[in-house]
Design a protein around this motif. Structure first.
Motif, mmCIF file in Angstrom:
data_model
loop_
_atom_site.group_PDB
_atom_site.id
_atom_site.type_symbol
_atom_site.label_atom_id
_atom_site.label_comp_id
_atom_site.label_asym_id
_atom_site.label_seq_id
_atom_site.Cartn_x
_atom_site.Cartn_y
_atom_site.Cartn_z
ATOM 1 N N GLY A 67 -17.174 5.411 2.941
ATOM 2 C CA GLY A 67 -17.121 4.488 3.693
ATOM 3 C C GLY A 67 -15.591 3.550 2.329
ATOM 4 O O GLY A 67 -15.195 2.937 2.639
ATOM 5 N N THR A 68 -15.836 4.050 1.459
ATOM 6 C CA THR A 68 -15.017 3.673 0.163
ATOM 7 C C THR A 68 -13.783 3.922 0.210
ATOM 8 O O THR A 68 -13.276 5.255 0.944
ATOM 9 C CB THR A 68 -15.871 4.273 -1.042
ATOM 10 N N ILE A 69 -13.195 2.808 -0.383
ATOM 11 C CA ILE A 69 -11.254 2.534 0.263
ATOM 12 C C ILE A 69 -10.804 2.540 -0.599
ATOM 13 O O ILE A 69 -10.918 1.592 -1.778
ATOM 14 C CB ILE A 69 -10.558 1.662 1.065
ATOM 15 N N LYS A 70 -9.756 3.699 -1.525
ATOM 16 C CA LYS A 70 -9.392 3.511 -2.311
ATOM 17 C C LYS A 70 -7.802 3.301 -2.322
ATOM 18 O O LYS A 70 -7.062 3.799 -1.633
ATOM 19 C CB LYS A 70 -9.728 5.394 -3.730
ATOM 20 N N TYR A 71 -7.396 2.737 -3.114
ATOM 21 C CA TYR A 71 -5.720 1.843 -2.917
ATOM 22 C C TYR A 71 -4.991 2.389 -3.811
ATOM 23 O O TYR A 71 -5.333 2.465 -5.582
ATOM 24 C CB TYR A 71 -5.646 0.688 -2.504
ATOM 25 N N LEU A 72 -3.541 2.768 -3.418
ATOM 26 C CA LEU A 72 -2.541 3.089 -4.647
ATOM 27 C C LEU A 72 -1.602 1.703 -4.373
ATOM 28 O O LEU A 72 -1.090 2.216 -3.070
ATOM 29 C CB LEU A 72 -2.238 4.601 -4.940
ATOM 30 N N PHE A 73 -1.328 0.861 -4.602
ATOM 31 C CA PHE A 73 -0.386 0.160 -4.950
ATOM 32 C C PHE A 73 0.938 0.175 -5.980
ATOM 33 O O PHE A 73 0.621 1.024 -6.845
ATOM 34 C CB PHE A 73 -0.915 -1.381 -5.292
ATOM 35 N N ALA A 87 -11.717 8.361 -6.634
ATOM 36 C CA ALA A 87 -11.991 6.814 -6.899
ATOM 37 C C ALA A 87 -12.330 6.311 -8.447
ATOM 38 O O ALA A 87 -11.756 5.686 -8.334
ATOM 39 C CB ALA A 87 -12.831 6.021 -6.687
ATOM 40 N N SER A 88 -12.215 7.988 -8.996
ATOM 41 C CA SER A 88 -12.469 7.237 -10.849
ATOM 42 C C SER A 88 -11.528 6.570 -11.466
ATOM 43 O O SER A 88 -9.807 7.526 -10.387
ATOM 44 C CB SER A 88 -13.203 8.426 -10.968
ATOM 45 N N CYS A 89 -11.084 5.380 -11.646
ATOM 46 C CA CYS A 89 -9.986 4.892 -12.956
ATOM 47 C C CYS A 89 -9.447 5.926 -12.789
ATOM 48 O O CYS A 89 -8.918 6.797 -14.377
ATOM 49 C CB CYS A 89 -10.582 4.914 -14.401
ATOM 50 N N GLY A 90 -8.170 5.400 -12.223
ATOM 51 C CA GLY A 90 -6.726 5.910 -12.504
ATOM 52 C C GLY A 90 -6.450 7.812 -12.317
ATOM 53 O O GLY A 90 -5.509 8.391 -12.892
ATOM 54 N N GLN A 91 -7.696 8.310 -11.509
ATOM 55 C CA GLN A 91 -7.146 9.461 -11.253
ATOM 56 C C GLN A 91 -6.092 9.619 -10.206
ATOM 57 O O GLN A 91 -5.118 10.657 -9.993
ATOM 58 C CB GLN A 91 -8.480 10.373 -10.684
ATOM 59 N N LEU A 92 -5.929 8.873 -8.843
ATOM 60 C CA LEU A 92 -5.149 8.575 -8.471
ATOM 61 C C LEU A 92 -3.614 8.418 -8.741
ATOM 62 O O LEU A 92 -2.423 9.400 -7.795
ATOM 63 C CB LEU A 92 -5.198 7.681 -6.819
ATOM 64 N N ILE A 139 1.051 -1.615 -0.365
ATOM 65 C CA ILE A 139 0.013 -0.097 0.112
ATOM 66 C C ILE A 139 1.043 1.340 0.326
ATOM 67 O O ILE A 139 1.905 1.662 1.113
ATOM 68 C CB ILE A 139 -0.746 0.104 1.629
ATOM 69 N N GLU A 140 0.512 1.761 -0.747
ATOM 70 C CA GLU A 140 1.633 3.094 -1.068
ATOM 71 C C GLU A 140 0.420 4.316 -0.325
ATOM 72 O O GLU A 140 1.086 5.138 0.315
ATOM 73 C CB GLU A 140 2.146 3.333 -2.636
ATOM 74 N N THR A 141 -0.959 4.276 -0.638
ATOM 75 C CA THR A 141 -1.819 5.337 -0.130
ATOM 76 C C THR A 141 -2.928 5.394 0.172
ATOM 77 O O THR A 141 -3.629 4.294 -1.242
ATOM 78 C CB THR A 141 -1.730 6.866 -0.379
ATOM 79 N N LYS A 142 -3.795 4.911 0.995
ATOM 80 C CA LYS A 142 -5.125 4.240 0.821
ATOM 81 C C LYS A 142 -6.047 5.648 0.906
ATOM 82 O O LYS A 142 -6.250 6.737 2.356
ATOM 83 C CB LYS A 142 -5.479 3.561 2.461
ATOM 84 N N ARG A 143 -7.143 5.685 1.275
ATOM 85 C CA ARG A 143 -8.144 6.728 1.445
ATOM 86 C C ARG A 143 -9.173 6.443 1.670
ATOM 87 O O ARG A 143 -9.381 5.816 0.772
ATOM 88 C CB ARG A 143 -7.946 7.459 -0.623
ATOM 89 N N VAL A 144 -10.161 7.171 2.493
ATOM 90 C CA VAL A 144 -11.192 6.192 3.415
ATOM 91 C C VAL A 144 -12.564 7.030 2.827
ATOM 92 O O VAL A 144 -11.887 8.652 3.016
ATOM 93 C CB VAL A 144 -11.068 6.110 4.823
ATOM 94 N N SER A 145 -13.441 7.260 2.291
ATOM 95 C CA SER A 145 -13.904 8.674 1.652
ATOM 96 C C SER A 145 -14.883 8.226 3.094
ATOM 97 O O SER A 145 -15.532 7.437 4.025
ATOM 98 C CB SER A 145 -15.782 7.746 0.789
ATOM 99 N N ARG A 146 -14.903 10.228 3.071
ATOM 100 C CA ARG A 146 -15.761 10.068 4.715
ATOM 101 C C ARG A 146 -17.272 10.302 4.341
ATOM 102 O O ARG A 146 -17.869 10.400 5.061
ATOM 103 C CB ARG A 146 -15.243 11.661 5.200
ATOM 104 N N GLU A 147 -17.665 9.937 2.856
ATOM 105 C CA GLU A 147 -19.201 9.428 2.639
ATOM 106 C C GLU A 147 -19.758 8.422 2.329
ATOM 107 O O GLU A 147 -20.990 8.132 3.343
ATOM 108 C CB GLU A 147 -19.154 10.475 1.072
#
Ligand code: SAH
Length: 348
Positions: free
Chosen positions: A78-84, A332-337, A68-76
């Motif tokens: 709970g969706t989690i986006k991982y940058l691996f 969270a959308s495709c490729g943004q992070l 895991i390089e970064t992990k973001r949790v949506s406050r709205e």
């Protein structure tokens, strides 16, 4: 000698490879279970193997995984986006979503993408490389172990075009489905394509119980070719013919993805044309308000436009839903992070 990618091997292949170093059969079960059920990323974690055996394995094999390089949790929501980060320093993204029925993970199949869809952030730097089956599996292992949950549904809708890396994707599907591995039901897996027609037929011939999603986004060649370069190779009528053949032969419903972009593909005419195109097909349309990507000027359709579009499709007996957008606040959308990460690092 380069090391063998052990987590991409089927159980039979692993068994053969272990025979070569004179290991008894029961070791295959143990090692396969460590790799696929527990999702370990080093031989040292295989605590029921001797130190010497772990070293022997380490000399010969590599467990391809990600961290895991970064992990973001949506406050709205709970969706989690991982940058691996992969072992060669490349980055990929996965998104973990919680639904009533369980956890669903959206996984990447390539680093970048070469399909060039105009609204998509994943494709902005082209494709760097394909992911191995083990690297696709690792996204599930990492998310499960990090959150201590079981992922029951997987969508191949992250970065990359699954049909552009179909051999590894097929291997991934086989391994993920394996009951001595993650034991994921094929019915809980969706594969999304921008429309590589010959591969739709290839998938039809393997006849898997998964759900095929097709990113349609426009009802005619004029608009589709502007949004999606692949349409110049396989046009709308060829694509729809392949989809009709697919549903007839597999009896599986196709899911069409349609991103609603203000003033581009969201008119009443487009809705009528789309209804005509899909008439009588075993299918479902998923309308997604387009996610704004910094690099383009697409704006999502407003609620009234969306409602009108839906009502035209419904009047024409087309199954339609508006996809709930999750993780808006975490890109969270495709490729943004990944895009953001590499540009702040001064890469690409
Ligand atoms: N290459 C595959 C899967 C990855 S993209 C495919 O094209 O289907 C997953 C889905 O997200 C596709 O339907 C894609 O068209 C859509 N998508 C990409 N960028 C988007 C954006 N900015 N807004 C809305 N949908 C987007």
């Amino acid at each position: 000698m380069s090391k063998i990618d052990i987590k991409s091997m089927t159980k039979d292949e692993l068994s053969l490879a272990l025979e070569e170093i004179k290991l008894p059969r029961f070791r295959t079960n143990q090692i396969f279970s460590w790799l696929h059920q527990k999702g370990v990323s080093s031989f040292d974690e295989m605590s029921n193997l001797s130190k010497q055996l772990r070293e022997t394995l380490d000399d010969r094999f590599i467990i391809k995984s990600c961290v895991i390089e970064t992990k973001r949790v949506s406050r709205e929501d709970g969706t989690i986006k991982y940058l691996f980060k992969l072992s060669d320093g490349e980055y990929i993204e996965s998104v973990l979503m919680k639904y009533k029925y369980g956890y669903s993970l959206c996984v990447s199949t390539q680093v970048g993408c070469r399909m060039g869809c105009k609204f998509c952030a994943s494709t902005l730097g082209g494709v760097i490389r394909d992911l191995s089956a083990s690297e696709i599996l690792s996204q599930i292992h990492m998310a499960q172990n990090d959150e201590n949950v079981r992922v029951s549904h997987v969508v191949l809708m992250g970065m990359g075009e699954p049909f552009d890396n179909f051999e590894n994707v097929k291997r991934f599907l086989f391994l993920a489905n394996c009951d001595e591995g993650l034991n994921l039901s094929m019915r809980n897996i969706s594969l999304s394509t921008c429309g590589i027609v010959p591969k739709i037929y290839e998938l039809m011939d393997v006849n898997l119980q998964l759900t095929l999603s097709v990113s349609l986004h426009a009802p005619n060649d004029k608009i589709r070719s502007e949004l999606m370069p692949i349409n110049k190779k396989y046009n709308v009528s060829e694509l729809i013919k392949a989809c009709r053949d697919y549903t007839k032969n597999t009896s599986r419903r196709i899911s069409f993805e349609y991103s609603m972009i203000s003033g581009v593909n969201d008119s009443d005419e487009c809705a009528y044309e789309l209804s005509q195109l899909l008439k009588g097909m075993l299918c479902h349309v998923n309308l997604i308000p387009v996610n704004n990507v910094r690099e383009n000027n697409f704006v999502k359709s407003d609620d009234n436009r969306l409602k009108k579009f839906v009502s035209i499709l419904e009047k024409n007996s087309i199954n339609v839903t508006v996809r709930r957008t999750l993780g808006k606040d975490i890109e969270a959308s495709c490729g943004q992070l990944r895009k953001k990460h590499i540009s702040t690092q001064g890469g690409e």
